[in-house]
Design a protein around this motif. Structure first.
Motif, PDB file in Angstrom:
ATOM      1  N   PHE A 629      29.768  80.870  40.702  1.00  0.00           N
ATOM      2  CA  PHE A 629      28.891  81.222  41.821  1.00  0.00           C
ATOM      3  C   PHE A 629      27.422  81.130  41.388  1.00  0.00           C
ATOM      4  CE2 PHE A 629      32.526  83.804  43.719  1.00  0.00           C
ATOM      5  CZ  PHE A 629      32.703  82.945  44.798  1.00  0.00           C
ATOM      6  N   LEU A 630      27.124  81.662  40.216  1.00  0.00           N
ATOM      7  CA  LEU A 630      25.749  81.603  39.716  1.00  0.00           C
ATOM      8  C   LEU A 630      25.322  80.164  39.466  1.00  0.00           C
ATOM      9  CD1 LEU A 630      25.780  84.625  37.226  1.00  0.00           C
ATOM     10  CD2 LEU A 630      24.544  84.479  39.394  1.00  0.00           C
ATOM     11  N   SER A 631      26.233  79.360  38.971  1.00  0.00           N
ATOM     12  CA  SER A 631      25.914  77.948  38.724  1.00  0.00           C
ATOM     13  C   SER A 631      25.619  77.229  40.034  1.00  0.00           C
ATOM     14  CB  SER A 631      27.087  77.278  37.995  1.00  0.00           C
ATOM     15  OG  SER A 631      26.853  75.904  37.803  1.00  0.00           O
ATOM     16  N   THR A 632      26.403  77.528  41.061  1.00  0.00           N
ATOM     17  CA  THR A 632      26.155  76.929  42.386  1.00  0.00           C
ATOM     18  C   THR A 632      24.808  77.380  42.933  1.00  0.00           C
ATOM     19  OG1 THR A 632      28.548  76.948  42.813  1.00  0.00           O
ATOM     20  CG2 THR A 632      27.104  76.675  44.715  1.00  0.00           C
ATOM     21  N   MET A 633      24.494  78.662  42.752  1.00  0.00           N
ATOM     22  CA  MET A 633      23.196  79.185  43.185  1.00  0.00           C
ATOM     23  C   MET A 633      22.059  78.430  42.502  1.00  0.00           C
ATOM     24  SD  MET A 633      21.679  83.033  42.543  1.00  0.00           S
ATOM     25  CE  MET A 633      21.298  82.702  40.818  1.00  0.00           C
ATOM     26  N   ASP A 634      22.159  78.224  41.204  1.00  0.00           N
ATOM     27  CA  ASP A 634      21.101  77.532  40.459  1.00  0.00           C
ATOM     28  C   ASP A 634      20.968  76.084  40.894  1.00  0.00           C
ATOM     29  OD1 ASP A 634      20.551  79.825  39.049  1.00  0.00           O
ATOM     30  OD2 ASP A 634      21.804  79.299  37.336  1.00  0.00           O
ATOM     31  N   ALA A 635      22.103  75.409  41.088  1.00  0.00           N
ATOM     32  CA  ALA A 635      22.055  74.006  41.513  1.00  0.00           C
ATOM     33  C   ALA A 635      21.412  73.880  42.892  1.00  0.00           C
ATOM     34  CB  ALA A 635      23.473  73.415  41.530  1.00  0.00           C
ATOM     35  N   ALA A 636      21.723  74.818  43.775  1.00  0.00           N
ATOM     36  CA  ALA A 636      21.128  74.789  45.117  1.00  0.00           C
ATOM     37  C   ALA A 636      19.629  75.026  45.049  1.00  0.00           C
ATOM     38  CB  ALA A 636      21.791  75.834  46.006  1.00  0.00           C
TER      39      ALA A 636
END
Length: 990
Positions: A629-636
């Motif tokens: 989830f955190l990785s998706t947040m950062d990529a976004a």
């Protein structure tokens, strides 16, 4: 007369403007600070050091400057309080804005008159020249000036003989010549005793010909005199000030507006708190006060300043020359005057801008309509050929040139999209759409509607995105071709999905299939991909796979990479739900994400990664799920889509997962987004998760936040409603209030979300019955009977929910067990015969299931019930063992109410209560519980003596987040202060 901005500043010094001392030699009680100092940590430390507070050998003076209302007096109050605590006498005098009627030596007379009678008599006898000042003959007629000056110095020495003396002279910008000469004389002396001197003045008043300006330059060169410029508060500090002053809860947009308009000025913050509409006009008193500055300019100066006020930002010499109809030399002289009066400032790119944006706003609002249109028309003509499209569009709207405004707005939106400025693009598209009737012939308005909706979605405003398409369909669909109507319906369905609409997506698909022919077209492929998502959401797995497969096939044939990626992600999601190939689910999500990344389809990539994170979450791998989830947040965030669907979901579900895992400080950190300017609903969603932490920690004042979210946001997001509503059931002061919160949430789920049997009903029921069980031993028989009946009804609703919405995963099973166990506890507490073995079995299973889920808090809370039953069954040792283990978890969470219960059940003081120690309960021995990487970074700066604000700016995080890290560091090192933590770190090389 003292002006309003300064009245707000000086009122804090007391209604009686006398800086004398009481009989005990300390500062007057009306100087006592009543509110905490916000920000200014660095400036306060510098001022304390420069003023010699804490250093008995220090001598000298400080010149404290800053704009009106910036907070000079508040800082001086804090200085006075610290100095008094350090044993100083604190004296203060004020210069007054009396124009030609200024009283000579006013601040010094004020100080002397304020002394007690005995002290005045002693000084008068020792220094006769001071008699006239001390007893009311303020003009000092007949007294030799030299003798008067030396007597003032002698009096200061006399007063400092008993204890250090701090003399404050405020508002020196209003000082008459006599007072300025005396200040210079006092500053220049070398005192035998501990005499410290602080002079404050408004820097924004010191224009080129101001009489104080040369004096300040001269005073600054005196030995032992230091200058301290007080700048604006930082944005985080303004937010903290708003929170500390606001009597009623302000929404995130209001706070953001205050931060933007106040530009760090504390007085303006205070004034704006009284404004109902934070985007509306200023109070007339504040606007008039600011406009007074323009009166200092001649007509040419005002003309130039008005033109710059309409610019919307900085202006170059060339642009100003093209807009203002004045000779170049006149413009230059006008600019010089505006700079000198500190109305304008030079920018780094050799342009000009207002020193305070709010003054620009006031000047602009003061213009006549025709005058404003004329200035904006001049800007359009100057910028049309080679200016920025966004600037042209803004001026064209104001100049009422709609054809120019439309074209420029569309170009500006396209430019913003190319650099991932989605929110700016959405604004430009919306403005263009508002004047679509002025669009050039041949403009594809349907394409504009779809582009507007997509830009709004990308910037996180999904409900507005849906509304744009919905509104256009209602107004214009009758005159559209089937192809254009089909395009709009696909966009409508997609926007409805993102906005969590319940019935509209399926309706859009049905209507679109009726008019979009089954032909190999991009529109048909997009429709089939949308149909697959709708079917998947309705758990029609076979239909979803069929539509997704067709969409992939057609998309590959037509080279539609976005459609292929979307459909593949849907297919992978459905396969994971079916569960027929668990080993392949992870691989499929990764393959879709990688294919989307290679094709540059960030939306499909984020969606695939979002589904992968939930794949881990649903199978109980919460640590991996949180990471994804955190990785998706950062990529976004890197793609400029941090508030868009999947991007914000990464932050939100990382926060929810962190809550389950017991990483509550991370929940607080992820929710601290005010500086990022999120959409209002997004900020409220994060607040809702944060309320769960507040409930666990017993922060009952957070109930007001729950009320604000209920009244303004429950109808806008179902997860927000559930999280804040369940937190409120725990936070409610009594059972009746808890029932009310539960019932309000049921009504919202049923009426606004068609979710009468939402899975959250099990959790809601478990929490409410828990409140019944807590109160049962002290309740009446009538109350107990009613609660038991309601608990049975809630269990029946839970059973219906499982049948209609199940089967549920581990979390749903845990809450269903919890509900059964709480019903048993309620019956037991009500005096019914409940076998202890049945109770023990229920709570053991509940505790074990929450442990398997990884829900740290609910595991510990269930363990507290288990320990109580064990104790009642006579297994004291077992109760202590269970309670002690659970206490460690509760203490680490700083869940004080639960920790106190467990400590009692353990039958001994396991550790000191978390309310009596550092915020986090951890071992005192450094290294027994290691610091995280971020905590080590913060500790490195803490060792170097930096403040929280300085650490925040260096690590690019908020001051609030730094405070959380510092609290954790103190606890992990077993330190009670920052200084002690730094010493431990140096000693143990942590």
């Amino acid at each position: 007369m003292t002006k309003p901005a300064e009245q707000a500043d000086t009122a804090a010094m007391g209604s009686n403007p006398v800086g004398g001392v009481r009989d005990d030699g300390l500062m007057p009680s009306d100087w006592t600070t009543t509110e905490p100092l916000v920000g200014r940590e660095v400036e306060l430390q510098r001022l304390l050091q420069a003023a010699g507070v804490g250093d008995r050998e220090a001598r000298g003076g400080v010149l404290l400057s800053g704009d009106a209302g910036i907070g000079k007096t508040r800082l001086l109050r804090e200085l006075a309080a610290r100095a008094a605590d350090d044993g100083h006498q604190v004296l203060a005098g004020h210069c007054l804005d009396l124009g030609d009627s200024a009283i000579p030596f006013q601040p010094f007379a004020e100080v002397l008159v304020g002394l007690d009678v005995a002290t005045r008599e002693a000084i008068s006898e020792a220094m006769p020249p001071l008699g006239p000042l001390m007893w009311g003959a303020v003009d000092g007629a007949g007294v030799d000036r030299g003798e008067l000056f030396s007597s003032v110095v002698a009096a200061l020495e006399l007063l400092a003989a008993s204890r250090p003396l701090l003399l404050v002279v405020e508002d020196a910008h209003w000082a008459d010549a006599s007072t300025r000469h005396l200040i210079r004389y006092v500053l220049a002396q070398r005192y035998e005793g501990p005499v410290r001197f602080v002079v404050s003045y408004r820097s924004d008043d010191l224009h080129r010909r101001h009489p104080l300006r040369p004096d300040v330059a001269e005073w600054s060169r005196l030995p032992g005199v230091q200058r301290l410029e007080l700048g604006p508060l930082g944005d985080d500090e303004v937010r903290e000030l708003v929170r500390s002053r606001a009597t009623a809860g302000l929404g995130a947009p209001d706070v953001t507006a205050i931060v933007r308009r106040a530009a760090g000025n504390a007085f303006i913050v205070e004034e704006l708190l009284d404004v109902d509409d934070q985007e509306g006009p200023l109070p007339s008193t504040l606007a008039d006060l600011m406009l007074v500055r323009l009166d200092r300019l001649d007509e040419s100066g005002r003309q130039v300043v008005r033109a710059i006020a309409c610019a919307g930002g900085q202006v170059t010499d060339e642009l100003l020359g093209a807009v203002v109809d004045l000779p170049a030399a006149t413009i230059e002289e006008a600019l010089r005057s505006a700079l000198d009066h500190r109305i304008l400032t030079r920018t780094r790119s050799d342009g000009y801008a207002f020193r305070h944006a709010l003054l620009a706003e006031v000047v602009r609002d003061d213009l006549l309509p025709a005058e404003r249109r004329r200035i904006h028309t001049a800007y359009v003509r100057a910028l049309l050929d080679d200016g920025e499209s966004a600037d042209v569009a803004r001026h064209a709207f104001e100049a009422q040139m709609p054809d120019v405004a439309f074209t420029a707005s569309v170009h500006a939106a396209e430019q913003a999209t190319r650099v991932t400025g989605h929110e700016e693009a959405a604004q430009h598209y919306e403005r263009a759409l508002s004047i679509a009737e002025s669009a050039p012939d041949g403009t594809d308005v349907v394409d504009l509607v779809i582009a507007t909706s997509e830009a709004l979605t990308a910037s996180g405003y999904v409900r507005r995105a849906f509304g744009v398409v919905d509104d256009f369909l209602d107004r214009e669909s009758a005159g559209l071709s089937d192809h254009d109507r089909g395009r709009l319906l696909v966009a409508y369905g997609a926007a409805a999905l993102m906005a969590d609409r319940q019935v509209e997506p399926a309706q859009a698909v049905e209507r679109a299939f009726a008019i979009v022919p089954e032909q190999p077209t991009p529109l048909r492929a997009s429709l089939e991909a949308l149909a697959a998502i709708v079917a998947a959401n309705e758990r029609r797995h076979e239909d979803a796979i069929r539509w997704a497969t067709q969409a992939v096939t057609l998309g590959q044939r037509l080279g539609l990479t976005r459609v292929v990626a979307d459909a593949a992600a849907t297919k992978a999601r459905v396969r994971a739900r079916i569960g027929d190939d668990p080993a392949g689910d992870e691989r499929r999500f990764l393959e879709v994400a990688e294919a989307a990344r290679e094709s540059g389809n960030i939306v499909a990539e984020l969606r695939a990664r979002h589904h992968l994170a939930f794949h881990y979450h649903d199978r109980g791998d919460l640590d991996i799920a949180e990471r994804e989830f955190l990785s998706t947040m950062d990529a976004a965030a890197k793609a400029g889509r941090q508030w868009a669907p999947y991007g914000f979901d990464g932050r939100f579900f990382a926060s929810v997962t962190a809550y389950l895992r017991g990483r509550w400080d991370l929940v607080v950190e992820l929710g601290d987004v005010s500086a990022l300017r999120p959409p209002t609903v997004h900020a409220a969603c994060l607040e809702a998760v944060g309320l769960l932490v507040s409930a666990g920690r017993g922060e009952t004042d957070a109930l007001s936040t729950a009320e604000r979210l209920r009244d303004g946001f429950w109808k806008k997001d179902i997860a927000l409603a559930i999280h804040s509503g369940t937190a409120a059931i725990d936070l409610a002061p009594d059972v009746v209030s808890a029932e009310r919160w539960h019932d309000d949430l049921v009504k919202t789920l049923a009426s606004d979300w068609a979710g009468e049997l939402a899975p959250a009903r099990l959790r809601m029921a478990g929490l409410l019955v828990s409140r019944y069980a807590d109160a049962a031993p002290h309740a009446s028989s009538v109350e107990r009977s009613g609660w038991i009946e309601n608990a049975a009804r809630l269990r029946a609703v839970g059973d219906r929910t499982i049948v209609e919405r199940g089967p549920f995963g581990l979390e749903g099973r845990a809450w269903s067990m919890r509900l059964d166990a709480e019903i048993l506890r309620l019956r037991w507490g009500a005096g019914e015969e409940v076998p202890l073995e049945t109770m023990l079995s229920a709570w053991r299973e509940t505790t074990a299931t929450f442990a398997e889920l990884g829900h740290v808090y609910e595991e510990a809370r269930s363990a507290s019930r288990l320990a109580a039953v064990l104790h009642a069954a006579g297994d004291v040792a077992g109760a202590k063992q269970v309670a002690s283990a659970a206490f460690e978890k509760a203490a680490d969470l700083r869940a004080d109410p639960l920790a106190r219960q467990l400590e009692q059940l353990a039958g001994t003081t396991t550790r000191s209560s978390s309310s009596d120690r550092a915020p986090a309960s951890t071992p005192a021995v450094a290294g027994e519980k290691p610091l995280t990487a971020r905590e080590r970074e913060v500790l490195d700066h803490l060792v170097e003596g930096r403040t929280n604000g300085e650490i925040a700016s260096m690590l690019f995080i908020s001051t609030k987040t730094v405070s959380v890290h510092v609290s954790n560091i103190l606890a992990k090192l077993g330190a009670s202060t920052r200084t002690e933590a730094a010493a431990i770190a140096r000693r143990q090389q942590v």
